[in-house]
Enzyme design. Structure first.
Site, PDB file in Angstrom:
ATOM      1  N   SER A 141     -33.019  -6.489   8.374  1.00 26.80           N
ATOM      2  CA  SER A 141     -33.002  -5.714   7.214  1.00 26.80           C
ATOM      3  C   SER A 141     -33.765  -6.686   6.054  1.00 26.80           C
ATOM      4  CB  SER A 141     -31.472  -5.635   6.715  1.00 26.80           C
ATOM      5  OG  SER A 141     -31.164  -5.335   5.422  1.00 26.80           O
ATOM      6  N   TYR A 154     -22.908  -9.148   5.386  1.00 29.55           N
ATOM      7  CA  TYR A 154     -23.991  -8.090   5.908  1.00 29.55           C
ATOM      8  C   TYR A 154     -25.430  -9.156   5.882  1.00 29.55           C
ATOM      9  CZ  TYR A 154     -27.401  -4.379   6.825  1.00 29.55           C
ATOM     10  OH  TYR A 154     -28.545  -3.563   7.208  1.00 29.55           O
TER      11      TYR A 154
END
Ligand SMILES: NC(=O)c1ccc[n+]([C@@H]2O[C@H](COP(=O)([O-])OP(=O)(O)OC[C@H]3O[C@@H](n4cnc5c(N)ncnc54)[C@H](O)[C@@H]3O)[C@@H](O)[C@H]2O)c1
Length: 283
Positions: A141, A154
């Protein structure tokens, strides 16, 4: 899709984890359209089945139930499929203040986003090295490249995935095995509505937090991934504004950190406003 991309994937076998939703479905669809035979593997077996049956050839797709946190199950699937390509794509997220995150949630995100990828690599990489060919594609990501607050757990896991992928790539290059890490900014998938803790909730939070107006179309992203993999590139950072922000961040880390603090403040203000509004309408 460019013709050489189709030629790269035709007749190859692939496993896509998290294949029952969002990016995993789009990757499976693009691979099948390029002529690959894909195992669409997901914790949610029904979702994987729905996805697999919706695919249109020339390749094929079949569904498998897979929990990527279960190393033995990942190994068993890899052993039975002997994939040319492994897409370690399954992932979860938590958004909100870190003090609201339970230890259980920390462990869950480590288990899925880090151990899930490790299990895939541990199962498939030795096989690919022995064979002298294969490609591992890890979905990280932008959060794996830049440290945005309020998705701290995350960000931690995706930094781990970027590190693992780039380091392994340098080892794997001389063994005929390709390793690619893909780092999208927001993609329009169900994950944007999941994993909120405390008072934070809603995809608006996630998108505004990243300064994104329009999340990427998963189908467009999947096409970009396949091109990147066909060209055996190390990384895909997309879309363009995210790529620019990432490059700027490498030159001006202080500026990026200050911007991140501003984003966090802005998000807290927006969430406070929303919470007050909800209280008023409930009264
Ligand atoms: N959508 C985005 O904005 C975005 C941005 C950057 C990176 N990513 C990453 O892309 C990947 C795919 O996310 P998505 O947006 O398609 O999300 P999604 O929620 O739509 O799909 C994730 C899939 O993973 C599956 N899954 C969850 N835990 C699992 C487990 N233990 N074993 C097997 N499958 C499991 C879920 O059942 C679901 O089908 C994730 O790694 C995510 O972190 C997404």
């Amino acid at each position: 899709m460019r013709t050489d991309v189709g030629a790269h994937f035709a007749g190859k076998t692939a496993i896509v984890t998290g294949g029952g939703s969002g990016i995993g479905v789009a990757l499976t669809r693009a691979l099948v359209a390029a002529g690959a035979d894909v195992v669409c593997a997901d914790l949610d077996e029904m979702a994987a089945s729905r996805a697999a049956t919706s695919m249109v050839g020339p390749g094929s797709a079949r569904a498998a139930r897979l929990d990527v946190t279960d190393a033995a199950a990942v190994q068993a699937l890899v052993d039975s499929v002997q994939p040319d390509l492994l897409f370690n794509n399954a992932g979860i997220t938590f958004g909100g203040e870190t003090e609201d995150l339970t230890l259980e949630q920390w462990n869950a995100i480590i288990d899925v986003n880090i151990r899930g990828v490790v299990h895939g690599v541990a199962a498939a990489y030795p096989l690919m090295v022995t064979r002298g060919s294969g490609q591992i594609v890890n979905t990280a990501s932008m959060g794996g490249l830049m440290a945005a607050g309020l998705i701290t757990s995350y960000v931690m896991t995706k930094h781990a995935v970027v590190g693992l992928s780039l380091a392994l790539r340098s080892e794997a290059a001389s063994k005929g095995v390709g390793v690619t890490v893909v780092c999208p900014a927001a993609v329009d998938t169900p994950i944007l509505d999941k994993g909120y803790v405390g008072k934070f909730h809603g995809r608006d939070f996630y998108l505004k937090g990243q300064g994104v107006r329009h999340p990427l179309d998963p189908a467009v992203f999947a096409e970009q991934v396949l091109e990147t993999v066909a060209e055996d590139k190390a990384m895909l950072v997309t879309p363009r504004p995210a790529r620019i922000a990432w490059r700027l961040g490498r030159f001006f880390p202080g500026f990026v950190q200050r911007s991140s603090i501003k984003f966090v403040d802005k998000q807290r203000r927006l969430q406070d406003k929303r919470a007050k509004k909800e209280l008023r309408s409930a009264a």
